[in-house]
Design a protein around this motif. Structure first.
Motif, PDB file in Angstrom:
ATOM      1  N   UNK A  74       0.794  -1.237   0.000  1.00  0.00           N
ATOM      2  CA  UNK A  74       0.000   0.000   0.000  1.00  0.00           C
ATOM      3  C   UNK A  74       0.824   1.284   0.000  1.00  0.00           C
ATOM      4  N   UNK A  75       2.153   1.158  -0.017  1.00  0.00           N
ATOM      5  CA  UNK A  75       2.971   2.351   0.250  1.00  0.00           C
ATOM      6  C   UNK A  75       2.685   3.532  -0.689  1.00  0.00           C
ATOM      7  N   UNK A  76       2.721   3.268  -1.980  1.00  0.00           N
ATOM      8  CA  UNK A  76       2.529   4.362  -2.948  1.00  0.00           C
ATOM      9  C   UNK A  76       1.168   5.028  -2.748  1.00  0.00           C
ATOM     10  N   UNK A  77       0.125   4.216  -2.627  1.00  0.00           N
ATOM     11  CA  UNK A  77      -1.223   4.768  -2.436  1.00  0.00           C
ATOM     12  C   UNK A  77      -1.323   5.560  -1.135  1.00  0.00           C
ATOM     13  N   UNK A  78      -0.698   5.039  -0.083  1.00  0.00           N
ATOM     14  CA  UNK A  78      -0.737   5.710   1.219  1.00  0.00           C
ATOM     15  C   UNK A  78      -0.123   7.107   1.141  1.00  0.00           C
ATOM     16  N   UNK A  79       1.020   7.194   0.493  1.00  0.00           N
ATOM     17  CA  UNK A  79       1.711   8.483   0.401  1.00  0.00           C
ATOM     18  C   UNK A  79       0.850   9.478  -0.375  1.00  0.00           C
ATOM     19  N   UNK A  80       0.365   9.050  -1.523  1.00  0.00           N
ATOM     20  CA  UNK A  80      -0.421   9.957  -2.364  1.00  0.00           C
ATOM     21  C   UNK A  80      -1.730  10.343  -1.685  1.00  0.00           C
ATOM     22  N   UNK A  81      -2.371   9.363  -1.018  1.00  0.00           N
ATOM     23  CA  UNK A  81      -3.648   9.648  -0.342  1.00  0.00           C
ATOM     24  C   UNK A  81      -3.464  10.636   0.800  1.00  0.00           C
TER      25      UNK A  81
END
Ligand code: C2E
Ligand code: CA
Ligand code: CA
Ligand code: CA
Length: 278
Positions: free
Chosen positions: A127-134
């Motif tokens: 989930x890292x990429x989504x977490x950062x962008x979210x």
């Protein structure tokens, strides 16, 4: 020999037992701390050759109910081993974005970038990429305010996947810094494939720069290497005027961070020092 074998089997080491127990206790406390949100940041100034603060590095602290503020050296290692770093990292990511939002609302602090340390375990989580962008999106913060500090340990995993993830985040404007440079065991062949923006020279090379010719030569070489690769170079742990002069004036290091310019402090301390400089 027979009795030795039996002794070995019954071997009991109180010191080892105590270490296991304190580890288990710390892990339990970390789980509780995640539920209670006991993690916060102190921020350390990053200044350019003219001494202007352009950004800060966010450094985690744990507000322990009995022990007070606990430094990351005492809990990040165990958090990484147990995987708890993922939950802690998510909490800290939200804090970082909220802090950037606050600074963006004030003219004196809106230019500041925030550098966030990211563990390999966190970075490789699905989930890292989504977490950062979210989180950036939820706070309404421009992604170009965020710098992610990664280490060479990231490269022990799938390089293609690592590069792909970095590219997605970079496309939104987030920047990447390679932290603790020169202390890991990556090869330059791998390193040159990473889409980096910044190289951070580890404090261990800066510390004795005035007395150790080898360290001085290594720092000079790292600045050159960084510049050849098109990276901004930041030196960590700058404590003396001599170190500053050598790094910035003699060798053209772009940015510096260290007690000479300021120790990590709560966010209010950063806002106050920016106001004082106005
Ligand atoms: P690091 O990324 O290499 O951070 C620099 C460390 O050097 C910080 O220690 C900082 O307080 C200290 N430092 C800065 N200037 C000076 C100086 O002039 N002299 C000396 N002697 N020390 C200086 P800190 O805050 O204890 O953090 C230790 C390490 O914990 C960091 O090393 C980083 O690897 C890790 N860490 C900190 N925050 C986080 C986080 O949010 N997430 C993760 N995954 N790791 C973190
Ligand atoms: Ca760092
Ligand atoms: Ca370091
Ligand atoms: Ca580090």
């Amino acid at each position: 020999a027979k009795s030795a074998g039996r002794n070995a089997h019954q071997f009991f080491d109180p010191a080892m037992q105590a270490a296991v127990e304190s580890r288990t206790r710390l892990e339990g406390e970390l789980r509780r701390a995640i539920l209670r949100g006991e993690f916060l940041f102190h921020y350390q100034p990053q200044v350019d050759a003219e001494g202007r603060m352009l950004g800060v590095e966010a450094l985690a602290r744990w507000r322990h109910p009995e022990r007070g503020l606990v430094a990351p050296g005492e809990f990040i290692g165990l958090a990484e081993e147990t995987g708890l770093i993922v939950a802690i990292g998510q909490h800290l990511l939200r804090r970082a974005c909220e802090q950037l939002k606050e600074w963006a609302g004030v003219p004196a602090t809106r230019h500041l970038t925030l550098s966030l340390n990211v563990s390999a375990r966190q970075f490789h989580h699905a989930d890292f990429v989504d977490m950062v962008l979210a989180n950036l999106n939820a706070a309404g913060v421009a992604p170009d305010r965020l710098v992610l500090e990664i280490t060479e340990s990231l490269l022990l995993d799938n390089i293609d996947e690592t590069v792909a993830r970095m590219e997605v985040l970079k496309a939104s404007g987030i920047r990447f810094s390679i932290d603790d440079f020169g202390t890991g065991y990556s090869s330059l062949a791998y390193l040159k494939r990473l889409p980096l923006d910044e190289l951070k020279i580890d404090r261990s090379f800066v510390k004795d720069i005035e007395t150790d010719e080898n360290d001085a030569a290594i720092c000079a070489a790292f600045v050159s290497l960084g510049h050849i690769l098109g990276l901004r170079v930041v030196a960590e742990g700058v404590e003396t005027e001599e170190q500053r002069y050598f790094l910035a004036r003699v060798h053209g290091c772009d940015m510096m961070q260290g007690y000479l310019f300021g120790a990590p402090v709560p966010a209010e301390g950063i806002a106050a020092s920016v106001r004082a400089a106005d």
